[in-house]
Motif scaffolding. Sequence first.
Motif, PDB file in Angstrom:
ATOM      1  N   TYR A   1       0.834  -1.212   0.000  1.00 54.69           N
ATOM      2  CA  TYR A   1       0.000   0.000   0.000  1.00 54.69           C
ATOM      3  C   TYR A   1       0.866   1.259   0.000  1.00 54.69           C
ATOM      4  CZ  TYR A   1      -3.040   3.657   1.909  1.00 54.69           C
ATOM      5  OH  TYR A   1      -3.713   4.837   2.122  1.00 54.69           O
ATOM      6  N   ASP A   2       1.935   1.251   0.776  1.00 60.47           N
ATOM      7  CA  ASP A   2       2.832   2.405   0.827  1.00 60.47           C
ATOM      8  C   ASP A   2       3.468   2.654  -0.542  1.00 60.47           C
ATOM      9  OD1 ASP A   2       4.345   4.452   2.374  1.00 60.47           O
ATOM     10  OD2 ASP A   2       6.060   3.184   1.879  1.00 60.47           O
ATOM     11  N   ALA A   3       3.842   1.583  -1.235  1.00 60.93           N
ATOM     12  CA  ALA A   3       4.401   1.734  -2.583  1.00 60.93           C
ATOM     13  C   ALA A   3       3.354   2.319  -3.537  1.00 60.93           C
ATOM     14  CB  ALA A   3       4.889   0.383  -3.094  1.00 60.93           C
ATOM     15  N   TYR A   4       2.093   1.899  -3.366  1.00 68.54           N
ATOM     16  CA  TYR A   4       1.009   2.450  -4.192  1.00 68.54           C
ATOM     17  C   TYR A   4       0.853   3.948  -3.941  1.00 68.54           C
ATOM     18  CZ  TYR A   4      -3.761   3.906  -5.192  1.00 68.54           C
ATOM     19  OH  TYR A   4      -4.854   4.620  -5.618  1.00 68.54           O
ATOM     20  N   ARG A   5       0.844   4.342  -2.662  1.00 66.31           N
ATOM     21  CA  ARG A   5       0.670   5.757  -2.332  1.00 66.31           C
ATOM     22  C   ARG A   5       1.823   6.598  -2.889  1.00 66.31           C
ATOM     23  NH1 ARG A   5      -3.957   7.419  -1.741  1.00 66.31           N
ATOM     24  NH2 ARG A   5      -2.945   9.338  -1.037  1.00 66.31           N
ATOM     25  N   ARG A   6       3.031   6.082  -2.811  1.00 66.98           N
ATOM     26  CA  ARG A   6       4.179   6.833  -3.328  1.00 66.98           C
ATOM     27  C   ARG A   6       4.108   6.971  -4.848  1.00 66.98           C
ATOM     28  NH1 ARG A   6       8.324   3.937  -2.653  1.00 66.98           N
ATOM     29  NH2 ARG A   6       7.666   2.282  -1.229  1.00 66.98           N
ATOM     30  N   SER A   7       3.614   5.941  -5.522  1.00 66.25           N
ATOM     31  CA  SER A   7       3.451   6.027  -6.977  1.00 66.25           C
ATOM     32  C   SER A   7       2.392   7.066  -7.337  1.00 66.25           C
ATOM     33  CB  SER A   7       3.051   4.661  -7.544  1.00 66.25           C
ATOM     34  OG  SER A   7       4.051   3.701  -7.302  1.00 66.25           O
ATOM     35  N   LEU A   8       1.306   7.084  -6.569  1.00 66.82           N
ATOM     36  CA  LEU A   8       0.237   8.056  -6.817  1.00 66.82           C
ATOM     37  C   LEU A   8       0.739   9.481  -6.576  1.00 66.82           C
ATOM     38  CD1 LEU A   8      -2.738   8.602  -7.472  1.00 66.82           C
ATOM     39  CD2 LEU A   8      -3.254   8.288  -5.037  1.00 66.82           C
ATOM     40  N   GLU A   9       1.479   9.673  -5.492  1.00 68.81           N
ATOM     41  CA  GLU A   9       2.022  11.000  -5.192  1.00 68.81           C
ATOM     42  C   GLU A   9       3.012  11.448  -6.266  1.00 68.81           C
ATOM     43  OE1 GLU A   9       3.712  10.583  -1.360  1.00 68.81           O
ATOM     44  OE2 GLU A   9       1.775  10.418  -0.316  1.00 68.81           O
ATOM     45  N   SER A  10       3.818  10.529  -6.754  1.00 70.17           N
ATOM     46  CA  SER A  10       4.782  10.877  -7.800  1.00 70.17           C
ATOM     47  C   SER A  10       4.069  11.284  -9.083  1.00 70.17           C
ATOM     48  CB  SER A  10       5.706   9.687  -8.077  1.00 70.17           C
ATOM     49  OG  SER A  10       6.461   9.355  -6.929  1.00 70.17           O
ATOM     50  N   LEU A  11       2.980  10.590  -9.391  1.00 69.39           N
ATOM     51  CA  LEU A  11       2.211  10.932 -10.590  1.00 69.39           C
ATOM     52  C   LEU A  11       1.589  12.318 -10.453  1.00 69.39           C
ATOM     53  CD1 LEU A  11       1.343   9.793 -13.320  1.00 69.39           C
ATOM     54  CD2 LEU A  11      -0.662   8.802 -12.205  1.00 69.39           C
ATOM     55  N   GLU A  12       1.076  12.629  -9.272  1.00 70.88           N
ATOM     56  CA  GLU A  12       0.491  13.947  -9.036  1.00 70.88           C
ATOM     57  C   GLU A  12       1.565  15.040  -9.066  1.00 70.88           C
ATOM     58  OE1 GLU A  12      -2.553  14.824  -8.908  1.00 70.88           O
ATOM     59  OE2 GLU A  12      -3.448  12.825  -8.966  1.00 70.88           O
ATOM     60  N   GLN A  13       2.716  14.740  -8.479  1.00 76.67           N
ATOM     61  CA  GLN A  13       3.800  15.723  -8.492  1.00 76.67           C
ATOM     62  C   GLN A  13       4.273  15.999  -9.910  1.00 76.67           C
ATOM     63  OE1 GLN A  13       6.802  14.153  -5.898  1.00 76.67           O
ATOM     64  NE2 GLN A  13       5.606  14.511  -4.037  1.00 76.67           N
ATOM     65  N   TYR A  14       4.285  14.962 -10.737  1.00 82.13           N
ATOM     66  CA  TYR A  14       4.713  15.166 -12.119  1.00 82.13           C
ATOM     67  C   TYR A  14       3.717  16.046 -12.865  1.00 82.13           C
ATOM     68  CZ  TYR A  14       5.963  14.397 -16.938  1.00 82.13           C
ATOM     69  OH  TYR A  14       6.307  14.603 -18.245  1.00 82.13           O
ATOM     70  N   ARG A  15       2.423  15.857 -12.578  1.00 80.94           N
ATOM     71  CA  ARG A  15       1.433  16.693 -13.246  1.00 80.94           C
ATOM     72  C   ARG A  15       1.603  18.155 -12.836  1.00 80.94           C
ATOM     73  NH1 ARG A  15      -4.788  15.058 -13.667  1.00 80.94           N
ATOM     74  NH2 ARG A  15      -4.638  14.840 -11.409  1.00 80.94           N
ATOM     75  N   GLU A  16       1.885  18.385 -11.552  1.00 78.50           N
ATOM     76  CA  GLU A  16       2.116  19.757 -11.106  1.00 78.50           C
ATOM     77  C   GLU A  16       3.369  20.336 -11.761  1.00 78.50           C
ATOM     78  OE1 GLU A  16       0.167  21.642  -9.298  1.00 78.50           O
ATOM     79  OE2 GLU A  16      -1.290  19.999  -9.248  1.00 78.50           O
TER      80      GLU A  16
ATOM     81  N   ALA B   1       5.128   9.765 -21.967  1.00 79.69           N
ATOM     82  CA  ALA B   1       6.138   8.778 -21.573  1.00 79.69           C
ATOM     83  C   ALA B   1       6.367   8.789 -20.061  1.00 79.69           C
ATOM     84  CB  ALA B   1       7.445   9.054 -22.313  1.00 79.69           C
ATOM     85  N   GLU B   2       6.455   9.983 -19.485  1.00 78.34           N
ATOM     86  CA  GLU B   2       6.675  10.086 -18.044  1.00 78.34           C
ATOM     87  C   GLU B   2       5.454   9.595 -17.266  1.00 78.34           C
ATOM     88  OE1 GLU B   2       9.346  10.890 -16.400  1.00 78.34           O
ATOM     89  OE2 GLU B   2      10.571  11.336 -18.149  1.00 78.34           O
ATOM     90  N   ALA B   3       4.279   9.981 -17.710  1.00 83.45           N
ATOM     91  CA  ALA B   3       3.056   9.557 -17.021  1.00 83.45           C
ATOM     92  C   ALA B   3       2.878   8.046 -17.110  1.00 83.45           C
ATOM     93  CB  ALA B   3       1.847  10.270 -17.627  1.00 83.45           C
ATOM     94  N   GLU B   4       3.263   7.469 -18.230  1.00 79.26           N
ATOM     95  CA  GLU B   4       3.123   6.018 -18.407  1.00 79.26           C
ATOM     96  C   GLU B   4       4.011   5.258 -17.422  1.00 79.26           C
ATOM     97  OE1 GLU B   4       4.094   2.706 -21.850  1.00 79.26           O
ATOM     98  OE2 GLU B   4       3.471   4.721 -22.446  1.00 79.26           O
ATOM     99  N   GLN B   5       5.202   5.772 -17.187  1.00 78.09           N
ATOM    100  CA  GLN B   5       6.113   5.116 -16.245  1.00 78.09           C
ATOM    101  C   GLN B   5       5.492   5.016 -14.852  1.00 78.09           C
ATOM    102  OE1 GLN B   5       9.850   7.153 -15.827  1.00 78.09           O
ATOM    103  NE2 GLN B   5      10.477   5.936 -14.062  1.00 78.09           N
ATOM    104  N   TRP B   6       4.938   6.128 -14.368  1.00 78.53           N
ATOM    105  CA  TRP B   6       4.347   6.125 -13.031  1.00 78.53           C
ATOM    106  C   TRP B   6       3.021   5.379 -13.007  1.00 78.53           C
ATOM    107  CZ3 TRP B   6       7.557   6.962  -9.441  1.00 78.53           C
ATOM    108  CH2 TRP B   6       8.617   7.864  -9.613  1.00 78.53           C
ATOM    109  N   ALA B   7       2.285   5.416 -14.102  1.00 81.84           N
ATOM    110  CA  ALA B   7       1.005   4.710 -14.152  1.00 81.84           C
ATOM    111  C   ALA B   7       1.209   3.198 -14.074  1.00 81.84           C
ATOM    112  CB  ALA B   7       0.246   5.084 -15.428  1.00 81.84           C
TER     113      ALA B   7
END
Length: 260
Positions: A140-155, A169-175
Amino acid sequence: MICENCGADYRMKDSHCPFCHSENPVLAEIRKERTLSGYDEEAQKMQETVPRTAVRKWTGLMLAVCGGVAGMALVTGILVAAWGPIRAKLDYRAHLLRERELEELFAGQAIEQIYQTLSRDMDARDYPKFQEVWEVYGSYDAYRRSLESLEQYREEFRRETYDEPTMRAEAEQWACLLIGHAGDTARLCRLYGSDRVIQGNEALFSAYREEITDDLREMGITGELLEWVSMGPKDLREDSRFRQAVDTIVDAYVESSYAR
């Protein structure tokens, strides 16, 4: 006696020639033999006396050493016999204390602290309930960190100027990471949430699954695809629907970013 050096005649008992003072070789040889004979007698006496004293000395030393070793072995045996029960009691008390601390953390839903405790103390994972927490919360912690990284990349994308291929390409990596960890967490929650022997984590695991389902729904994954990810199949990454879920998230992120 004729001197071998100067040829003069002198008495046999003279130690040196009175004319050239060279040594009388006959007397010199006699003195040498007497000296060597004295050495032989002294050596013989040493051979007769030294072994007996040496044997007595080394025998006493060996007896002392053996006695010391036997004494140490006896003391060690007594200490080991006494330490065994003491160590068992100490381990049991530590076991109870650690379990009580974890139970208090669990009662307060301090799951992150439990996870940190388990990461430092591997023995604490012997408790089945907390072994479940270790596995589920790690995923779950790994999932949350992936979600946060995806949001940070969008910002970050909103602050910078990226072209669409770079953004995708960047969004696909985190997705890919996000969907993988989401499926793993859902699978573990479902596995342990249905365990009737070990109880106590069902509500927590159910909350994790609901949170992940809501997050995925907000990212555009719905219907059968959402249900499939929420089930967390073991072969999730090899299934074609995994690629479909990743593309859905990437399309939603790219569309929302370029729609501004």
